[in-house]
Design a protein around this motif. Structure first.
Motif, PDB file in Angstrom:
ATOM      1  N   TRP A  62       0.854  -1.174   0.000  1.00  0.00           N
ATOM      2  CA  TRP A  62       0.000   0.000   0.000  1.00  0.00           C
ATOM      3  C   TRP A  62       0.900   1.236   0.000  1.00  0.00           C
ATOM      4  CZ3 TRP A  62      -3.404  -1.762   4.762  1.00  0.00           C
ATOM      5  CH2 TRP A  62      -4.148  -2.890   4.390  1.00  0.00           C
ATOM      6  N   THR A  63       0.294   2.414  -0.090  1.00  0.00           N
ATOM      7  CA  THR A  63       1.074   3.640   0.018  1.00  0.00           C
ATOM      8  C   THR A  63       0.531   4.490   1.162  1.00  0.00           C
ATOM      9  OG1 THR A  63      -0.322   4.667  -1.681  1.00  0.00           O
ATOM     10  CG2 THR A  63       1.759   3.724  -2.401  1.00  0.00           C
ATOM     11  N   GLY A  67       2.882   9.055  -0.298  1.00  0.00           N
ATOM     12  CA  GLY A  67       3.142   8.285  -1.509  1.00  0.00           C
ATOM     13  C   GLY A  67       4.214   7.224  -1.347  1.00  0.00           C
ATOM     14  N   THR A 389      -8.176   5.740   1.281  1.00  0.00           N
ATOM     15  CA  THR A 389      -8.632   6.161  -0.037  1.00  0.00           C
ATOM     16  C   THR A 389      -8.052   5.198  -1.069  1.00  0.00           C
ATOM     17  OG1 THR A 389      -6.759   7.706  -0.215  1.00  0.00           O
ATOM     18  CG2 THR A 389      -8.857   8.614   0.568  1.00  0.00           C
ATOM     19  N   ASP A 391      -6.005   4.961  -4.943  1.00  0.00           N
ATOM     20  CA  ASP A 391      -5.299   5.716  -5.978  1.00  0.00           C
ATOM     21  C   ASP A 391      -5.983   5.502  -7.326  1.00  0.00           C
ATOM     22  OD1 ASP A 391      -4.460   3.257  -7.038  1.00  0.00           O
ATOM     23  OD2 ASP A 391      -2.449   3.398  -6.196  1.00  0.00           O
ATOM     24  N   LYS A 392      -5.434   6.050  -8.382  1.00  0.00           N
ATOM     25  CA  LYS A 392      -6.090   5.999  -9.692  1.00  0.00           C
ATOM     26  C   LYS A 392      -6.208   4.579 -10.233  1.00  0.00           C
ATOM     27  CE  LYS A 392      -1.742   6.932 -12.145  1.00  0.00           C
ATOM     28  NZ  LYS A 392      -1.050   7.866 -13.097  1.00  0.00           N
ATOM     29  N   VAL A 397      -4.593   3.489  -0.368  1.00  0.00           N
ATOM     30  CA  VAL A 397      -3.746   4.537   0.208  1.00  0.00           C
ATOM     31  C   VAL A 397      -4.195   4.723   1.656  1.00  0.00           C
ATOM     32  CG1 VAL A 397      -3.018   6.943   0.096  1.00  0.00           C
ATOM     33  CG2 VAL A 397      -3.498   5.683  -2.024  1.00  0.00           C
TER      34      VAL A 397
END
Length: 510
Positions: A62-63, A67, A389, A391-392, A397
């Motif tokens: 994960w980040t 980031g 959340t 990410d794209k 995240v």
């Protein structure tokens, strides 16, 4: 598309417990688990394999909020994270359900009180074979019924430490542990050793697989599908009901439907699933009109501390007592500090990365044989910016900043004072050598709070029965529902709440 009365997503403390509760109803139940069974193998008890090579942890990164990539300490398997938990099963304190003032802010009140969960705590303690001594914990809620099983015995070095702490005027107490020792069934006694942090091939640890899923599967109406990743929940045109559960298994997409869908994938992954399931009626994520889904992530302020003593500690399993004297503060600090408990005994490989450079000549083996192992837990607060959340690419995240730290720092100082004023004072190595380590963001064992429940749909995602305000057949029964985290392990509260929701489903929905 196959249809069921219930679909339960996840097999951990919430999902596994609920599955066992619902199994006797005769209703058609599908349990979906993204992982598989942990094999019973010699590596289960191998420190290098379990801790250093992360053999059983999820193979994903994960980040964080900056980031930066990290490998989370999360387990996708039948039983979830309970397969490797230490089975310390404590009730939240009665005051934890009220608003609590901390040094770093306010811990909000729950919209149910302790008495709503009291009978379910008792049911969960019996179900998970909790060994304990009622009345020994100075902060525990009142309960007239004793534990059904006696506390675990302290090994000699731990008993000595326990007695020394009592002489200081403190009130150490037997730590409630979920342990199926076999003796009540006439089986041979199990000797505790590799237990805390390890999978248990003897199946004496009372985890959600052994207690929940294994028992539920004895009923013909219950089906478990492993290696089944739930990618999305799809609603009907109104957005008020889940019409299908989309599953990816062995590269193939399969859909199921159910009268009731229960999400119990853990606070992080449950929030991620609802966010992935955004649609026209739920543009911010399923059941997320309040914007609460993914927010208020909590995982406690946790630290491990090891005191190195000149006196050997041959203990096999040291996780048998705890200290709550500082839970709500002391005369010199008016705010809560938290909970101290012993840890399962460390070994040399666990010190490989943490050996102090200021201790020349100390071998890792010597350190392990002379170590006293402790765990400290303090409450973190439900901040909206601490959140899950995507990410794209749809990957997780986890944004988290530590908070309410002062009480935890003072708890660490209290533990050092204890060690320096008990019989340890003549045995501690020179310069009072300690190994202290705050658990980083990858430590997700106590995750909670991301899909909070409450009476107000504007500030919560679930009602007090853990049903989504906006989706009539969606429930969540893992640690996501917590409005605050208290300072004790969350597992027993998750289990008790799953039993409570189970009763609601049986009595009011079926």
């Amino acid at each position: 598309m196959q249809h069921y009365d219930f679909i339960i997503i996840g097999t951990g403390a919430g999902g596994g417990t609920l599955a066992r509760k619902l199994a006797p109803t005769g209703k058609k139940i599908l349990i979906l688990e993204r992982g598989d069974y942990i094999p019973r193998e010699k590596e289960n008890w191998d420190t290098e394999e379990v801790f250093l090579k992360a053999r059983y942890k999820a193979k994903e990164n994960w980040t964080d909020k900056d980031g930066k990539s990290f490998h989370p300490g999360i387990h996708y398997c039948v039983g979830g994270n309970t397969k490797v938990y230490g089975a310390a099963l404590l009730r939240m304190r009665e005051q934890d359900f009220d608003e609590v003032k901390h040094h770093g802010g306010i811990s909000p009140a729950w919209d149910i009180k302790y008495n709503v969960l009291a009978s379910y705590y008792l049911e969960a303690e019996k179900l998970y074979s909790v060994h304990g001594l009622r009345g020994s914990d100075p902060t525990e809620p009142a309960e007239t019924n004793p534990y059904s099983l006696p506390p675990l015995e302290h090994e000699p070095r731990i008993q000595e430490l326990f007695d020394d702490i009592k002489k200081l005027g403190l009130k150490p107490f037997p730590l409630p542990i979920g342990f199926k020792n076999g003796e009540e069934n006439g089986e041979s006694k199990v000797v505790l050793d590799r237990f805390d942090g390890f999978p248990d091939p003897t199946e004496s640890k009372a985890d959600a697989h052994v207690v929940g899923i294994k028992e539920a599967l004895k009923y013909a109406n219950v089906t478990l599908e492993t290696n089944s990743y739930v990618s999305r929940l799809l609603t009907d045109g109104s957005g008020k009901e889940i019409k299908s559960v989309e599953v990816i298994r062995n590269g193939e997409t399969i859909s199921y439907s159910a009268n009731i869908v229960v999400v119990s994938a853990g606070a992080i992954n449950s929030a991620a699933l609802l966010l992935r399931s955004a649609n026209e009626k739920h543009p911010k994520g399923l059941a997320n009109g309040s914007d609460a889904v993914g927010r208020h992530y909590m995982a406690h302020n946790n630290s491990a501390m090891v005191a190195l003593s000149t006196k050997p500690n041959p203990t096999k399993f040291g996780k048998t007592f705890a200290i709550n004297d500082y839970y709500f503060g002391t005369e010199d600090f008016d705010f809560p500090m938290g909970h101290i408990q012993m840890l399962g005994k460390s070994d040399a490989l666990m010190f490989r990365d943490d050996a102090p450079s200021f201790a020349p000549g100390l071998t890792l083996d010597y350190m392990a044989k002379h170590a006293l192992d402790f765990w400290m837990t303090s409450e973190d607060l439900p901040l909206p910016e601490n959140r899950v959340t995507l990410d794209k690419n749809g990957n997780i995240v986890l944004s988290y900043s530590a908070n309410n730290i002062e009480g935890h720092k003072r708890l660490q100082k209290k533990l050092r004072w204890i060690l320096e004023h008990t019989g340890c004072e003549t045995h501690l190595l020179p310069n009072n050598i300690y190994l202290g380590k705050k658990i980083p963001i990858a430590g997700t064992a106590h995750q909670c709070g991301t899909i909070r429940f409450g009476n107000d749909p504007k500030t919560s995602a679930l009602n007090i029965n853990c049903r989504a305000h906006e989706v009539e057949n969606l429930y969540v029964v893992d640690g996501s529902f917590f409005p605050s985290s208290s300072a004790v392990n969350p597992a027993l509260t998750i289990m008790a709440n799953a039993l409570r929701v189970g009763d609601h489903l049986i009595n009011e929905i079926l």
